[in-house]
Design a protein around this motif. Sequence first.
Motif, mmCIF file in Angstrom:
data_model
loop_
_atom_site.group_PDB
_atom_site.id
_atom_site.type_symbol
_atom_site.label_atom_id
_atom_site.label_comp_id
_atom_site.label_asym_id
_atom_site.label_seq_id
_atom_site.Cartn_x
_atom_site.Cartn_y
_atom_site.Cartn_z
ATOM 1 N N SER A 221 0.814 -1.218 0.000
ATOM 2 C CA SER A 221 0.000 0.000 0.000
ATOM 3 C C SER A 221 0.846 1.265 0.000
ATOM 4 C CB SER A 221 -0.949 0.010 1.206
ATOM 5 O OG SER A 221 -0.248 0.298 2.409
ATOM 6 N N GLN B 77 -4.913 6.091 -5.025
ATOM 7 C CA GLN B 77 -4.884 4.660 -4.679
ATOM 8 C C GLN B 77 -6.096 3.892 -5.241
ATOM 9 O OE1 GLN B 77 -3.737 4.285 -0.327
ATOM 10 N NE2 GLN B 77 -3.977 6.510 -0.438
ATOM 11 N N TRP C 267 -7.079 1.118 -6.179
ATOM 12 C CA TRP C 267 -6.951 -0.340 -6.229
ATOM 13 C C TRP C 267 -7.710 -0.984 -5.081
ATOM 14 C CZ3 TRP C 267 -1.958 2.320 -6.228
ATOM 15 C CH2 TRP C 267 -1.492 2.641 -4.933
ATOM 16 N N ASN C 268 -8.191 -2.171 -5.363
ATOM 17 C CA ASN C 268 -8.811 -3.029 -4.353
ATOM 18 C C ASN C 268 -8.449 -4.467 -4.678
ATOM 19 O OD1 ASN C 268 -11.001 -0.576 -4.551
ATOM 20 N ND2 ASN C 268 -10.907 -1.423 -2.481
ATOM 21 N N ASP D 114 -9.968 0.624 -9.996
ATOM 22 C CA ASP D 114 -11.206 1.403 -9.869
ATOM 23 C C ASP D 114 -11.184 2.609 -10.810
ATOM 24 O OD1 ASP D 114 -13.468 2.741 -9.111
ATOM 25 O OD2 ASP D 114 -13.046 2.676 -6.960
ATOM 26 N N GLY E 61 -12.050 6.047 -9.314
ATOM 27 C CA GLY E 61 -11.272 6.465 -8.159
ATOM 28 C C GLY E 61 -10.877 7.925 -8.130
ATOM 29 N N THR F 97 -12.423 7.067 -1.314
ATOM 30 C CA THR F 97 -10.980 7.248 -1.227
ATOM 31 C C THR F 97 -10.579 8.666 -1.626
ATOM 32 O OG1 THR F 97 -10.678 4.907 -1.771
ATOM 33 C CG2 THR F 97 -8.736 6.302 -1.890
ATOM 34 N N THR G 119 -2.889 0.719 -10.566
ATOM 35 C CA THR G 119 -3.083 -0.605 -9.964
ATOM 36 C C THR G 119 -1.965 -1.555 -10.391
ATOM 37 O OG1 THR G 119 -5.462 -0.234 -9.889
ATOM 38 C CG2 THR G 119 -4.713 -2.503 -9.662
ATOM 39 N N PHE H 26 -14.971 -1.342 -12.009
ATOM 40 C CA PHE H 26 -13.677 -2.014 -11.847
ATOM 41 C C PHE H 26 -13.226 -2.702 -13.130
ATOM 42 C CE2 PHE H 26 -15.065 -2.079 -7.327
ATOM 43 C CZ PHE H 26 -13.967 -1.424 -6.782
#
Length: 209
Positions: free
Chosen positions: A35, A44, A46-47, A82, A85, A92, A137, A176
């Motif tokens: 992270s 950020q 991303w997941n 994402d 994002g 986020t 990502t 996504f």
Amino acid sequence: MNFQDIVQKRRSINFFDPKKNISEDNLIKMIELASNTPSSFNLQPWNLMVLKTLKEKERLKILAWDQPKVVEAPIVLIVLADMDGWQEDHPTFEKNWKKNLETGSMQLEQREWFLNATKSLYNWSPDANLAFAAKNTGFFAMSLMYAATSLGLETHPMDGFDHEAVKKEFKIPDNFWIPLLLAVGYKQPDLELHPAKWRKKYNEIVVSF
């Protein structure tokens, strides 16, 4: 290990030990180390979906070219990028804005500038949305692999899967994109690795036009 050791030790492992699990502590440590990856405006995007059960992994295996490592690895990550994002009101985005204010790195009157900057970079075409999500990502995914290596784990990134079928099977929302799947675990005991594959050298990488 220093970084040079990590880079040289990391390999894409095809054969995992299905009897050796990853501790929850190591999983959390791997993800939180990764992270620290930089991202555009620190958004950020991303997941991860973490698949641990055989049932989950068998569902994925069918859609991932029937690759045995999908079920043999103790954990498979569906890496999510994402595309929303950068948007205002995204959790986020708003947390990032709040932290910027708390640390003094931005001021309230810069809100409009911040919104306009992200819109101008990432909202001018669907390709820009996808590029924003996928490139950031991708950085995170590489950090996951290096973090795993530093913890004595092995990984294998996979793009051999049916993107839309995986989204449908695992009910992944349309915002996504899935850049890759990542198998994580320990290599089979006594597995002999082939020599590392060739890599471009400096004079093959650096170009001028």
